[in-house]
Design a protein around this motif. Structure first.
Motif, PDB file in Angstrom:
ATOM      1  N   LEU A 355     -28.995  11.578 -54.905  1.00  0.00           N
ATOM      2  CA  LEU A 355     -29.511  10.804 -53.761  1.00  0.00           C
ATOM      3  C   LEU A 355     -30.939  11.234 -53.482  1.00  0.00           C
ATOM      4  O   LEU A 355     -31.250  12.421 -53.503  1.00  0.00           O
ATOM      5  CB  LEU A 355     -28.701  11.122 -52.499  1.00  0.00           C
ATOM      6  N   SER A 356     -31.824  10.299 -53.229  1.00  0.00           N
ATOM      7  CA  SER A 356     -33.161  10.747 -52.822  1.00  0.00           C
ATOM      8  C   SER A 356     -33.579   9.995 -51.565  1.00  0.00           C
ATOM      9  O   SER A 356     -33.016   8.947 -51.240  1.00  0.00           O
ATOM     10  CB  SER A 356     -34.176  10.565 -53.954  1.00  0.00           C
ATOM     11  N   ILE A 357     -34.540  10.550 -50.885  1.00  0.00           N
ATOM     12  CA  ILE A 357     -35.020   9.932 -49.641  1.00  0.00           C
ATOM     13  C   ILE A 357     -35.678   8.595 -50.004  1.00  0.00           C
ATOM     14  O   ILE A 357     -36.566   8.550 -50.857  1.00  0.00           O
ATOM     15  CB  ILE A 357     -36.058  10.859 -48.970  1.00  0.00           C
ATOM     16  N   PRO A 358     -35.252   7.485 -49.361  1.00  0.00           N
ATOM     17  CA  PRO A 358     -35.858   6.178 -49.675  1.00  0.00           C
ATOM     18  C   PRO A 358     -37.357   6.192 -49.381  1.00  0.00           C
ATOM     19  O   PRO A 358     -37.798   6.808 -48.412  1.00  0.00           O
ATOM     20  CB  PRO A 358     -35.135   5.212 -48.738  1.00  0.00           C
ATOM     21  N   SER A 359     -38.137   5.509 -50.236  1.00  0.00           N
ATOM     22  CA  SER A 359     -39.595   5.543 -50.048  1.00  0.00           C
ATOM     23  C   SER A 359     -40.167   4.140 -49.825  1.00  0.00           C
ATOM     24  O   SER A 359     -41.352   3.913 -49.980  1.00  0.00           O
ATOM     25  CB  SER A 359     -40.260   6.199 -51.266  1.00  0.00           C
ATOM     26  N   ASP A 360     -39.299   3.162 -49.446  1.00  0.00           N
ATOM     27  CA  ASP A 360     -39.791   1.787 -49.312  1.00  0.00           C
ATOM     28  C   ASP A 360     -40.201   1.408 -47.897  1.00  0.00           C
ATOM     29  O   ASP A 360     -40.620   0.273 -47.651  1.00  0.00           O
ATOM     30  CB  ASP A 360     -38.719   0.810 -49.827  1.00  0.00           C
ATOM     31  N   GLY A 361     -40.059   2.370 -46.946  1.00  0.00           N
ATOM     32  CA  GLY A 361     -40.525   2.087 -45.583  1.00  0.00           C
ATOM     33  C   GLY A 361     -39.516   1.347 -44.723  1.00  0.00           C
ATOM     34  O   GLY A 361     -39.771   1.091 -43.548  1.00  0.00           O
ATOM     35  N   TRP A 362     -38.367   0.968 -45.272  1.00  0.00           N
ATOM     36  CA  TRP A 362     -37.336   0.334 -44.447  1.00  0.00           C
ATOM     37  C   TRP A 362     -36.690   1.387 -43.549  1.00  0.00           C
ATOM     38  O   TRP A 362     -36.826   2.587 -43.778  1.00  0.00           O
ATOM     39  CB  TRP A 362     -36.262  -0.304 -45.341  1.00  0.00           C
ATOM     40  N   ASP A 363     -35.934   0.916 -42.554  1.00  0.00           N
ATOM     41  CA  ASP A 363     -35.225   1.850 -41.667  1.00  0.00           C
ATOM     42  C   ASP A 363     -33.883   2.238 -42.283  1.00  0.00           C
ATOM     43  O   ASP A 363     -33.157   1.359 -42.770  1.00  0.00           O
ATOM     44  CB  ASP A 363     -34.978   1.201 -40.295  1.00  0.00           C
ATOM     45  N   TYR A 364     -33.593   3.529 -42.259  1.00  0.00           N
ATOM     46  CA  TYR A 364     -32.316   4.025 -42.808  1.00  0.00           C
ATOM     47  C   TYR A 364     -31.687   4.991 -41.833  1.00  0.00           C
ATOM     48  O   TYR A 364     -32.382   5.764 -41.174  1.00  0.00           O
ATOM     49  CB  TYR A 364     -32.541   4.791 -44.125  1.00  0.00           C
ATOM     50  N   SER A 365     -30.348   4.959 -41.771  1.00  0.00           N
ATOM     51  CA  SER A 365     -29.599   6.003 -41.053  1.00  0.00           C
ATOM     52  C   SER A 365     -28.810   6.748 -42.101  1.00  0.00           C
ATOM     53  O   SER A 365     -28.217   6.127 -42.990  1.00  0.00           O
ATOM     54  CB  SER A 365     -28.598   5.392 -40.072  1.00  0.00           C
ATOM     55  N   PHE A 366     -28.785   8.059 -42.020  1.00  0.00           N
ATOM     56  CA  PHE A 366     -28.064   8.839 -43.024  1.00  0.00           C
ATOM     57  C   PHE A 366     -26.653   9.161 -42.542  1.00  0.00           C
ATOM     58  O   PHE A 366     -26.439   9.433 -41.353  1.00  0.00           O
ATOM     59  CB  PHE A 366     -28.819  10.129 -43.359  1.00  0.00           C
ATOM     60  N   THR A 367     -25.708   9.123 -43.471  1.00  0.00           N
ATOM     61  CA  THR A 367     -24.325   9.490 -43.163  1.00  0.00           C
ATOM     62  C   THR A 367     -24.315  10.892 -42.554  1.00  0.00           C
ATOM     63  O   THR A 367     -25.073  11.760 -42.986  1.00  0.00           O
ATOM     64  CB  THR A 367     -23.501   9.508 -44.482  1.00  0.00           C
ATOM     65  N   GLU A 368     -23.440  11.081 -41.570  1.00  0.00           N
ATOM     66  CA  GLU A 368     -23.418  12.370 -40.885  1.00  0.00           C
ATOM     67  C   GLU A 368     -22.515  13.358 -41.620  1.00  0.00           C
ATOM     68  O   GLU A 368     -21.305  13.153 -41.731  1.00  0.00           O
ATOM     69  CB  GLU A 368     -22.937  12.169 -39.447  1.00  0.00           C
ATOM     70  N   TYR A 369     -23.112  14.390 -42.150  1.00  0.00           N
ATOM     71  CA  TYR A 369     -22.374  15.505 -42.767  1.00  0.00           C
ATOM     72  C   TYR A 369     -22.297  16.631 -41.750  1.00  0.00           C
ATOM     73  O   TYR A 369     -22.893  16.551 -40.683  1.00  0.00           O
ATOM     74  CB  TYR A 369     -23.108  15.990 -44.021  1.00  0.00           C
ATOM     75  N   GLN A 370     -21.597  17.698 -42.111  1.00  0.00           N
ATOM     76  CA  GLN A 370     -21.648  18.871 -41.237  1.00  0.00           C
ATOM     77  C   GLN A 370     -22.991  19.561 -41.454  1.00  0.00           C
ATOM     78  O   GLN A 370     -23.404  19.758 -42.605  1.00  0.00           O
ATOM     79  CB  GLN A 370     -20.511  19.826 -41.566  1.00  0.00           C
ATOM     80  N   THR A 371     -23.648  19.905 -40.378  1.00  0.00           N
ATOM     81  CA  THR A 371     -24.969  20.547 -40.477  1.00  0.00           C
ATOM     82  C   THR A 371     -25.028  21.713 -39.498  1.00  0.00           C
ATOM     83  O   THR A 371     -24.042  22.000 -38.809  1.00  0.00           O
ATOM     84  CB  THR A 371     -26.090  19.551 -40.114  1.00  0.00           C
ATOM     85  N   GLY A 372     -26.200  22.315 -39.401  1.00  0.00           N
ATOM     86  CA  GLY A 372     -26.425  23.323 -38.372  1.00  0.00           C
ATOM     87  C   GLY A 372     -26.726  22.608 -37.062  1.00  0.00           C
ATOM     88  O   GLY A 372     -26.172  21.541 -36.777  1.00  0.00           O
TER      89      GLY A 372
END
Ligand code: HMG
Length: 390
Positions: A355-372
């Motif tokens: 998976l890489s960070i999209p670079s086309d300038g559209w709006d994205y929401s990322f799936t919520e994983y467990q984080t700090g």
């Protein structure tokens, strides 16, 4: 004036891959990883974690404890930069509500830049003794899937508070340093994974340790037996052991080197063995590991450090542990963090890797994983959007 590390806080992500599974998937002998390079598990960054979220999560316990009022400098060391212009430190500055009267910059020289950040922070607080600096080292180590470097990947961040009354470690002024223009490991701007000439990089690392140590010992007259413990940059744990072995040999120590390495270096390695390389953070992850796990009190003892960043710059330096240091550690938090991680399988690891960070300038929401405490919520018009989770 004494200057040095007042607090040290380590963070790694909530996910990891058992290298037994990687060995099985790559048709490698597990012992090559566990014995040959000395690694067992590697940290995996989920899509909604990056150097900023790891850095802010590492720094948060310090901020919660000491507050933000006197912090007027943030030095962010990384080689996994997310922007060519804006310092990753400014995102952290926002997430942690740091004062507006605060200098913030990002520093780069492969895994070495955390060390110059520490030294610069010490000099700057010495010039203004009531001020405090936050040094943050945060990185994600990525190599091509299936490459020899793959089992040495990892991720993590270390935040250090630098003050003129350091509760943990006062830095000695002397250092030995060795710089040379070599291509042992590098990552062109258009690549997400590093290129590495693996065997060559280990030789350059060892030579850099020898040259830095030669200068340090000539300047100070100290020998390796003057250090209660030594911490190394740890791309994989056996590299640190090999480096100490090299310095012992250089110093004419013939016998019992294995036992000496275990006694002087062994206790700094166990976190790295289960997180993998954390690049700029790895030396300081080793220091946190040593502080958290050693049975012997280190009060008033001198520690030796070798910092290395490919390309390359190496530095040998030292510091003296502050009496009573144990009451200023976050050992229980680190232990809980490392013991409560979630193992991913090979398919999940490769899916996350690809998976890489999209670079086309559209709006994205990322799936919520467990984080700090923080996560990368998404992208809007080429801007990274971060949020506090708890
Ligand atoms: P490799 O070439 O596949 O491994 O990858 P190898 O064949 O050299 O084997 C490694 C060790 O395992 C050897 O031991 C083998 O004998 C042993 P050594 O000769 O080194 O003592 N071995 C076994 N042992 C037990 N049972 C077995 C078995 N099989 C083999 N069955 C390499 C190794 C380090 C090249 C690779 O992992 C790599 O490319 N890593 C990435 C580069 C790296 O970490 N370099 C370290 C120095 S550079 C540095 O530290 C900077 C860095 O952090 C970046 C920065 O500064 O930004 C990387």
């Amino acid at each position: 004036m004494r200057t040095g590390i007042d607090r040290i806080s380590f963070y790694t992500t909530r996910y990891c891959l058992d290298l037994k599974d990687l060995a099985a998937a790559r048709g490698a002998d597990w012992k090559k990883y566990s014995v040959g390079i000395g690694q067992e598990i590697m940290g995996i960054p989920p899509p909604d974690e990056d150097i900023v979220t790891m850095a802010a999560s590492a720094a948060k316990p310090i901020i919660d404890e000491v507050g933000v009022d006197d912090i007027d400098l943030v030095l962010f060391a990384t080689e996994s930069s997310i922007d060519q212009s804006k310092s990753a430190g400014l995102f952290v500055h926002g997430l942690l509500n740091l004062p507006s009267r605060c200098r913030v910059v990002e520093l780069k020289q492969a895994c070495y830049s955390g060390t110059i950040a520490l030294r610069m922070a010490a000099m700057m607080v010495a010039a203004s003794p009531s001020s405090k600096a936050l040094v943050i080292c945060s990185d994600i180590a990525r190599y091509t899937l299936g490459s020899p470097g793959e089992p040495t990947q990892g991720c993590g961040a270390v935040a250090m508070l630098v003050t003129t009354s350091p509760a943990l470690l006062s830095l000695d002024p002397e250092y030995g340093v060795h710089a040379e223009d070599v291509m042992d490991f590098w990552r062109p701007n258009y690549r997400e994974e590093a290129f590495v000439d693996g065997k060559y990089s280990t030789r350059i690392y060892l030579n850099s340790a020898t040259e830095s140590w030669k200068q340090y010992t000539a300047l100070t007259g100290r020998t390796l037996s003057d250090f209660a413990r030594c911490c190394y940059h740890i791309p994989f744990t056996n590299m640190a052991s090999k480096a100490h072995d090299r310095l012992l040999k250089d110093s004419g120590v013939i016998e019992d080197r294995k036992a000496i390495i275990e006694a002087q270096v062994g206790e700094s390695l166990s976190y790295n063995r289960i997180t993998g390389n954390t690049y700029t953070a790895s030396l300081y992850e080793g220091l946190a590991c040593l502080f958290d796990t050693t049975q012997e009190p280190l009060d008033d003892k001198r520690l030796g450090f070798f910092s290395y960043g490919s390309g390359s710059v190496g530095e040998f330096f030292s510091g003296v542990v502050t009496p009573g240091y144990r009451s200023s550690l976050y050992s229980a938090r680190h232990k809980h963090l490392l013991e409560s991680r979630i193992a991913v399988d090979i398919q999940q690891y490769e899916d996350i890797f690809n998976l890489s960070i999209p670079s086309d300038g559209w709006d994205y929401s990322f799936t919520e994983y467990q984080t700090g405490s923080f996560r990368l919520a998404g992208m809007q018009a080429h801007k990274r959007i971060y949020e506090m989770v708890r």
